[in-house]
Design an enzyme around this catalytic site. Sequence first.
Site, PDB file in Angstrom:
ATOM      1  N   LEU A 147      -2.643  -1.429 -10.188  1.00 57.67           N
ATOM      2  CA  LEU A 147      -3.196  -2.720 -10.479  1.00 57.67           C
ATOM      3  C   LEU A 147      -1.885  -3.435 -11.077  1.00 57.67           C
ATOM      4  O   LEU A 147      -1.780  -4.706 -11.040  1.00 57.67           O
ATOM      5  CB  LEU A 147      -4.039  -2.430 -11.548  1.00 57.67           C
ATOM      6  CG  LEU A 147      -4.840  -3.957 -11.882  1.00 57.67           C
ATOM      7  CD1 LEU A 147      -5.157  -4.990 -10.773  1.00 57.67           C
ATOM      8  CD2 LEU A 147      -5.589  -3.805 -13.090  1.00 57.67           C
ATOM      9  N   TYR A 148      -1.069  -2.753 -11.757  1.00 58.88           N
ATOM     10  CA  TYR A 148       0.165  -3.446 -12.307  1.00 58.88           C
ATOM     11  C   TYR A 148       1.203  -4.087 -11.312  1.00 58.88           C
ATOM     12  O   TYR A 148       1.594  -5.244 -11.385  1.00 58.88           O
ATOM     13  CB  TYR A 148       1.152  -2.474 -13.122  1.00 58.88           C
ATOM     14  CG  TYR A 148       2.427  -2.811 -13.663  1.00 58.88           C
ATOM     15  CD1 TYR A 148       2.409  -3.711 -14.468  1.00 58.88           C
ATOM     16  CD2 TYR A 148       3.665  -2.205 -12.892  1.00 58.88           C
ATOM     17  CE1 TYR A 148       3.871  -4.364 -14.818  1.00 58.88           C
ATOM     18  CE2 TYR A 148       4.895  -2.872 -13.314  1.00 58.88           C
ATOM     19  CZ  TYR A 148       5.073  -3.691 -14.152  1.00 58.88           C
ATOM     20  OH  TYR A 148       6.214  -4.052 -14.399  1.00 58.88           O
ATOM     21  N   ALA A 149       1.443  -3.329 -10.161  1.00 55.70           N
ATOM     22  CA  ALA A 149       1.953  -3.757  -8.975  1.00 55.70           C
ATOM     23  C   ALA A 149       1.345  -4.927  -8.429  1.00 55.70           C
ATOM     24  O   ALA A 149       1.992  -5.844  -8.198  1.00 55.70           O
ATOM     25  CB  ALA A 149       2.288  -2.583  -8.055  1.00 55.70           C
TER      26      ALA A 149
END
Length: 336
Positions: A151-153
């Site tokens: 999700l960060y990416a």
Amino acid sequence: MKVLVTGTAGFIGSHVAMKLLERGDEVIGLDNLSDYYDVNLKHARLARFKDHPGYTHIQADLADRAAVEAAFAEHRPQRVVHLAAQAGVRYAAQNPHVYVSSNVTGFLHVLEGCRHHAVEHLVFASTSSVYGANTAMPFSEHQPTEHPLTLYAATKKANEQMAHSYAHLYRIPCTGLRFFTVYGPWGRPDMALFLFTKAILAGEPIKVFNHGRHKRSFTYIDDIVEGVLRTLDNVPGPNPDWRGDAPDPASSQAPYRIYNIGNEQSVELLRYIEVLEQCLGRKAKMEMLPLQAGDVPDTEADVSNLIEAVGYRPKVSVEEGVRQFVEWYLSYPAHR
């Protein structure tokens, strides 16, 4: 220049703010001092420059639309370096909503501030994690990044696309920097070098994922800061060679660019640990573990575009960089 730097209590942001002040720029620093990791470390970073006459601090959350609008309206920065974000790849599994609030909604507020206050150039942090499932090495900005693994990416990929839309619609010059693994003094305590150093000194085992066989483009903080400032000073215009029938992910018809920023020489994790052992004068107890979910086996940065654009050249070897980190770690009061 008057520069708004978000995330000035953070690792990279504090170093960027310091260097801007040293060269004579005025810095408006914005940070929410989140408790994702030790807030005392964040205060200690800020203490190095908070009383500088060229520095103004704003404690606010980027997700607070009114606070961000007020910061732009009151201080009217000429340029913006946006480094604030909810960091950490794995924390998203525990708290996904904060990633969208900080990294997506917060970034929208920064873009709107740039739009309504004639900002000359926005430089923003992306990440090598956007390459996701890509296995072609080295990672190049010309490769597709449609398959993020975390999700960060995904939030950082969204930042790149949001910035492009604002560059196209409102002609705001925007440059995204895909950071590879950054390390050095004042680093984040949730990252490998900090965790390893703490454990080795305590005689505790370190967790070595993928049995230490994966490689990373470890990049020393001073080299990163040099690249950020060179990029900030290099305002992009439309790309005269852009082709609509074969669009380049790294460039655009709009004043928009994406660059990798990192070290071209990848280092295997076991070598990184070996250097740390030498600097500490102690052997590590290693707990060998498989690759973590969401991790990629290797990263390797192709930085030829940034070299060509701004003359970026990393200079600090892993041996020198780890030594500098260890010297700082041992001198930092919290570890005495």
